[in-house]
Each structure stands twice: as C-alpha cells, then as structure tokens.
Design a protein around this motif. Sequence first.
Motif, mmCIF file in Angstrom:
data_model
loop_
_atom_site.group_PDB
_atom_site.id
_atom_site.type_symbol
_atom_site.label_atom_id
_atom_site.label_comp_id
_atom_site.label_asym_id
_atom_site.label_seq_id
_atom_site.Cartn_x
_atom_site.Cartn_y
_atom_site.Cartn_z
ATOM 1 N N VAL A 70 0.856 -1.086 -0.057
ATOM 2 C CA VAL A 70 -0.202 -0.034 0.088
ATOM 3 C C VAL A 70 0.866 1.451 -0.035
ATOM 4 O O VAL A 70 1.867 1.341 0.906
ATOM 5 C CB VAL A 70 -0.761 -0.097 1.291
ATOM 6 N N LYS A 71 0.700 2.074 -1.124
ATOM 7 C CA LYS A 71 1.546 3.396 -1.222
ATOM 8 C C LYS A 71 0.742 4.298 -0.104
ATOM 9 O O LYS A 71 -0.326 4.745 -0.314
ATOM 10 C CB LYS A 71 1.573 3.822 -2.550
ATOM 11 N N ILE A 72 1.806 5.001 0.690
ATOM 12 C CA ILE A 72 1.581 6.161 1.569
ATOM 13 C C ILE A 72 2.077 7.516 1.076
ATOM 14 O O ILE A 72 2.719 7.591 0.311
ATOM 15 C CB ILE A 72 2.170 5.843 2.898
ATOM 16 N N GLU A 73 1.989 8.454 1.696
ATOM 17 C CA GLU A 73 2.022 9.741 1.166
ATOM 18 C C GLU A 73 3.527 10.379 0.978
ATOM 19 O O GLU A 73 3.932 11.052 0.257
ATOM 20 C CB GLU A 73 1.382 10.850 2.370
ATOM 21 N N ASN A 74 4.475 9.577 1.856
ATOM 22 C CA ASN A 74 5.843 9.915 1.739
ATOM 23 C C ASN A 74 6.498 9.141 0.469
ATOM 24 O O ASN A 74 7.738 9.092 0.337
ATOM 25 C CB ASN A 74 6.516 9.690 3.094
ATOM 26 N N GLY A 75 5.682 8.436 -0.395
ATOM 27 C CA GLY A 75 6.272 7.713 -1.369
ATOM 28 C C GLY A 75 6.335 6.415 -1.355
ATOM 29 O O GLY A 75 6.995 5.687 -2.055
ATOM 30 N N SER A 76 6.587 5.927 0.066
ATOM 31 C CA SER A 76 6.857 4.317 0.416
ATOM 32 C C SER A 76 5.910 3.666 0.190
ATOM 33 O O SER A 76 4.711 3.895 0.071
ATOM 34 C CB SER A 76 7.616 4.483 1.713
ATOM 35 N N ILE A 77 6.089 2.203 0.096
ATOM 36 C CA ILE A 77 5.074 1.219 0.126
ATOM 37 C C ILE A 77 5.282 0.163 1.203
ATOM 38 O O ILE A 77 6.334 -0.191 1.589
ATOM 39 C CB ILE A 77 5.188 0.541 -1.231
ATOM 40 N N ILE A 78 4.243 0.093 1.848
ATOM 41 C CA ILE A 78 3.967 -0.766 2.993
ATOM 42 C C ILE A 78 3.572 -2.079 2.761
ATOM 43 O O ILE A 78 2.535 -2.351 2.223
ATOM 44 C CB ILE A 78 3.307 -0.007 4.198
ATOM 45 N N ARG A 79 4.254 -3.104 3.076
ATOM 46 C CA ARG A 79 3.814 -4.311 2.665
ATOM 47 C C ARG A 79 3.769 -5.259 3.742
ATOM 48 O O ARG A 79 4.883 -5.395 4.356
ATOM 49 C CB ARG A 79 4.608 -4.880 1.246
ATOM 50 N N VAL A 80 2.998 -6.281 3.913
ATOM 51 C CA VAL A 80 2.944 -7.400 5.025
ATOM 52 C C VAL A 80 3.433 -8.537 4.225
ATOM 53 O O VAL A 80 2.690 -8.902 3.307
ATOM 54 C CB VAL A 80 1.697 -7.590 5.711
ATOM 55 N N ASN A 81 4.428 -9.192 4.586
ATOM 56 C CA ASN A 81 4.898 -10.129 3.765
ATOM 57 C C ASN A 81 4.564 -11.615 4.305
ATOM 58 O O ASN A 81 4.735 -12.023 5.475
ATOM 59 C CB ASN A 81 6.493 -10.126 3.811
ATOM 60 N N VAL A 82 3.959 -12.334 3.353
ATOM 61 C CA VAL A 82 3.707 -13.789 3.439
ATOM 62 C C VAL A 82 4.428 -14.635 2.464
ATOM 63 O O VAL A 82 3.979 -14.758 1.379
ATOM 64 C CB VAL A 82 2.190 -14.288 3.470
ATOM 65 N N CYS A 83 5.580 -15.170 2.693
ATOM 66 C CA CYS A 83 6.365 -15.866 1.549
ATOM 67 C C CYS A 83 6.232 -17.177 1.802
ATOM 68 O O CYS A 83 6.303 -18.065 2.663
ATOM 69 C CB CYS A 83 7.899 -15.223 1.948
ATOM 70 N N ASN A 84 6.092 -17.681 0.511
ATOM 71 C CA ASN A 84 5.834 -19.293 0.290
ATOM 72 C C ASN A 84 7.338 -19.748 0.051
ATOM 73 O O ASN A 84 7.682 -19.855 -1.343
ATOM 74 C CB ASN A 84 4.916 -19.352 -0.810
ATOM 75 N N HIS A 85 7.807 -20.123 1.074
ATOM 76 C CA HIS A 85 9.288 -20.751 0.713
ATOM 77 C C HIS A 85 9.523 -21.644 1.971
ATOM 78 O O HIS A 85 8.985 -21.784 2.856
ATOM 79 C CB HIS A 85 10.271 -19.753 0.711
ATOM 80 N N HIS A 86 10.456 -22.545 1.766
ATOM 81 C CA HIS A 86 10.975 -23.483 2.891
ATOM 82 C C HIS A 86 12.172 -22.648 3.576
ATOM 83 O O HIS A 86 13.091 -22.308 2.738
ATOM 84 C CB HIS A 86 11.380 -24.839 2.199
ATOM 85 N N LEU A 87 12.186 -22.549 4.769
ATOM 86 C CA LEU A 87 13.074 -22.049 5.560
ATOM 87 C C LEU A 87 14.475 -22.503 5.418
ATOM 88 O O LEU A 87 15.662 -22.212 5.304
ATOM 89 C CB LEU A 87 12.692 -21.817 7.175
ATOM 90 N N LYS A 88 14.457 -23.909 5.132
ATOM 91 C CA LYS A 88 15.913 -24.761 5.149
ATOM 92 C C LYS A 88 16.536 -24.154 3.831
ATOM 93 O O LYS A 88 17.849 -24.433 3.652
ATOM 94 C CB LYS A 88 15.508 -26.164 5.420
ATOM 95 N N ASP A 89 15.892 -23.760 2.889
ATOM 96 C CA ASP A 89 16.508 -23.433 1.687
ATOM 97 C C ASP A 89 16.971 -21.943 1.771
ATOM 98 O O ASP A 89 17.847 -21.683 0.783
ATOM 99 C CB ASP A 89 15.281 -23.365 0.496
ATOM 100 N N LEU A 90 16.988 -21.435 2.841
ATOM 101 C CA LEU A 90 17.275 -19.976 2.853
ATOM 102 C C LEU A 90 18.355 -19.751 4.013
ATOM 103 O O LEU A 90 19.106 -18.676 3.856
ATOM 104 C CB LEU A 90 16.008 -19.000 3.098
ATOM 105 N N ILE A 91 18.377 -20.320 4.973
ATOM 106 C CA ILE A 91 19.055 -20.115 6.188
ATOM 107 C C ILE A 91 19.574 -21.441 6.770
ATOM 108 O O ILE A 91 19.130 -22.507 6.511
ATOM 109 C CB ILE A 91 18.431 -19.427 7.261
ATOM 110 N N PRO A 92 20.824 -21.311 7.312
ATOM 111 C CA PRO A 92 21.473 -22.794 7.818
ATOM 112 C C PRO A 92 20.693 -23.489 8.661
ATOM 113 O O PRO A 92 20.052 -23.100 9.380
ATOM 114 C CB PRO A 92 22.771 -22.312 8.384
ATOM 115 N N ASP A 93 20.904 -24.909 8.581
ATOM 116 C CA ASP A 93 20.282 -25.756 9.563
ATOM 117 C C ASP A 93 20.671 -25.531 11.171
ATOM 118 O O ASP A 93 19.716 -25.781 11.883
ATOM 119 C CB ASP A 93 20.680 -27.155 9.346
ATOM 120 N N GLU A 94 21.520 -24.937 11.494
ATOM 121 C CA GLU A 94 21.984 -24.557 12.647
ATOM 122 C C GLU A 94 20.966 -23.364 13.587
ATOM 123 O O GLU A 94 20.964 -23.486 14.787
ATOM 124 C CB GLU A 94 23.296 -23.866 12.724
#
Length: 432
Positions: A70-94
Amino acid sequence: MINYVFDTNVLLYDPMSIFTFENSVINIPITVIEEIDIFKKHMDQTGYNARFVARKLDELRSLGELNKGVKIENGSIIRVNVCNHHLKDLIPDELISDKADNLILSVAKYLQEKEDKEVIFVTKDANLRIKADVLGIKSIDYEKDKVEIESFFEGAKKVVVSDDIINRFYQDGELEIEIDAAENEYLFLVSEINEKHTALGRYSKKNGKVVKIKEFKEGVWGIFARNAEQKFAFDALMDDSIKLVCLMGIAGTGKTLLAIAAGLKKVADDRVYKKLLVARPIFPMGKDLGYLPGELKEKLNPWMQPVYDNLQLILSSEDGGYSYKALLEQNIVEIEALTYIRGRSMPNQYFIVDEAQNLTPHEIKTILTRAGENTKVILTGDPYQIDNPYIDYHSNGLTYVVDKFKDDEIAAVVTLIKGERSELATKAAKKL
C-alpha cells in the motif's frame, strides 16, 4: 527503491518508524504481526505501541491489499510479507526453523534472492544483526533520536580563572564573563594559582553572567548536600523558573532522594505546587501488574518500594520520625506507575519520573506533554544501567531529553558522580 525489512522490536520502540523511510518498500513479515498480537495485551508502553501499530496497519487496509503493498504519502510502500518458501532453503540448519527471529530474517533473505532491490534489515537486536551479517544481509540499527556519546551534555564543567575573579564573584554574587557554556550550565570556578580556592555558579547565557548557586546550608527536609554536584542539584530542584531537571548518576549518588526532598519542601512547606507525584516504569522487572496478587496498590509495591524507602529515610531524619503513609493519606504525595500517566493532565504538580533511562524517546515525549500549567518535571536515572531491551545508552529517553533541552532556559542538567549512600555501595558501583 530499497527493500527495508522491519523487526518487531523496531515497531515496539517507535510505532511511527514505518513512516520515517521515504520512497522505499517497508516490509513487515507476518511473524512480526504475530508477535505484535502477543504484546498488544500488555498494559505498559510496549503494549500501547503494539496496539498503535495494529491500528495503523488496519487503517492502511482501506488503501489496498497489504500483501501486495500500500502506497503512503511519503512515497513509500508498506507491505506485509507472507513468503511461500522453505526456511531450510534460505538459512543454515543450525538456526532453529520455528524461532520468530529466524522466520523474520528469512523474509529478508527471500527478498534478497527474489527481488531486484537492495535489502536492508532494520532491527534493534544486536544478535540478529550478527546473524544477518553471517547470511550476507545488510542490517542496521534503527537510529532515530540517537544521541552521540562523544558530544553528550553532562550539565557542568570546570573553569580555571584568576584568584581575583573568584574573590570578585564572592563579593558581587555574580560575574560577567565570556565563556563557552550552555544556558543553566553549572560551573566549578577554580583559581589558577590555588586549586583549593573555588566557587560554584550557574551560567546565564542570555545575560552573559555566572550567578552564585543557592546553597541550602540548613538542609532540605533534613537532607544535606554532601558534594558540589548535589549542591547543583538542589539549586536546580528548588528554582521554580526551571521547569525541567534531569538528574543523572550511578546508584547511590542521591538522585531520587534529593528530588523527593526538594519536592516535599516545595509542596508541603512552600506550597508552590499542590502535589508531589512520583512515578516509575514497571516493565523492567519483566512482569505486568496483573501477575501480582492483591489490589492495585499492593501490586505496585514491589516497583515503588525504592520510592517508599527514600520517603521514609527523609521523614525519619525529621523530628518525630513520621511515616510516609500520612503524606499519602493527606494526598500530599502520590506514587504512580507510568502505565497510568497516559491521557492525564497534571497542573500544579512537582512530578518526579524515576528510572527515566528505561523509557524510550516516544514515552518521554508522552510524559512531558502531560505537564500542565505550573508543573515541574524531574527526570532521574543512570543511562548506563538500562533494563529495557529495546533501548541503549544512545537511544533512551533520558539522554534524548538531555540532548534536546541542553541549552534551554527552562531546563537544567546535573550529573551526580560521587556515591553517598555508603562506602560499600560506592565501591561496588565502581568495581563491579
């Protein structure tokens, strides 16, 4: 445009933070919304901030779909992220896969790989910034209202002058002098030929003069200043033209004791103010009031006991050894949790905010804007002893106020250095 990914602690520290970045994409992971939902039930400032953020995001829904942005007055876009991804593919197993911090961090990693924009992770959690660095994600602290320690104002300075100037100062009670000092800054005048020949003064920038401080040799409600800094403190606390006083120092330097003694003198004896109000934040203990048994007064006791102790010490020094309970019953003194200050207007009060270093700049602003006509506010605290996990020496409300009011004619700052509680307490504060 830059993709900023916000951690929960940034929103809880400053609920308006999402509106301070212009022409950018402000990403709020869905996990942050989950955490805000937990904090919104708290009755402290953090809970208020959580509810404020939830309301603001709810209002933005009328402008579009939050998951798309959603675009706001200062030119920025505010977005709530719901990412369809597997966590293990992005960050280490540790890293623990279901831990909130890691889920939030995975959103930043996902955006870094999937979108053609620079990604910056914004968090006040030092450990999370370390994790981000390991994963190759640029991270920053949220530094709005940050005070640089190198230029921090302590409220007093030593000035070497001639022996004749000090003699003239004692004779006239004031001294015209050109000096690089702030309004209401306290001065140690020291003779250049005899370091034991000294004088204490306060600088009036608008008049270009140093004036002698008022010394209370007979004490204030049985409390006597034991060093130069405490004399400075009493001078500021007892001057009705100074509406804001910041007292800083380590444990045992007398911050709260001096403030309460001065407040009792101004309220009970001089009748300049109608009531002495003393308030403290309650969240540093890690529990909300609802976890404790009993009525509200009983629930407040664990947090307010240091105030009661100081009151009793002052009263025990007076003839007769009165109990502080009499002052409470007569409505001369009121002890309150800062949780309940919001929304109040407080005219004609001597208002002491103890442990102010545990408040955010936003909370301090809320408190100071409660001050009504003829109200004096005293902030006490130790900027090096912070219990609030969302702030530090640079970003707490006490240092923020000192930095903003350091040259204002209605404000004074005193840094208390020497511990006076006991020899043991002083050495413990230094050695431990």
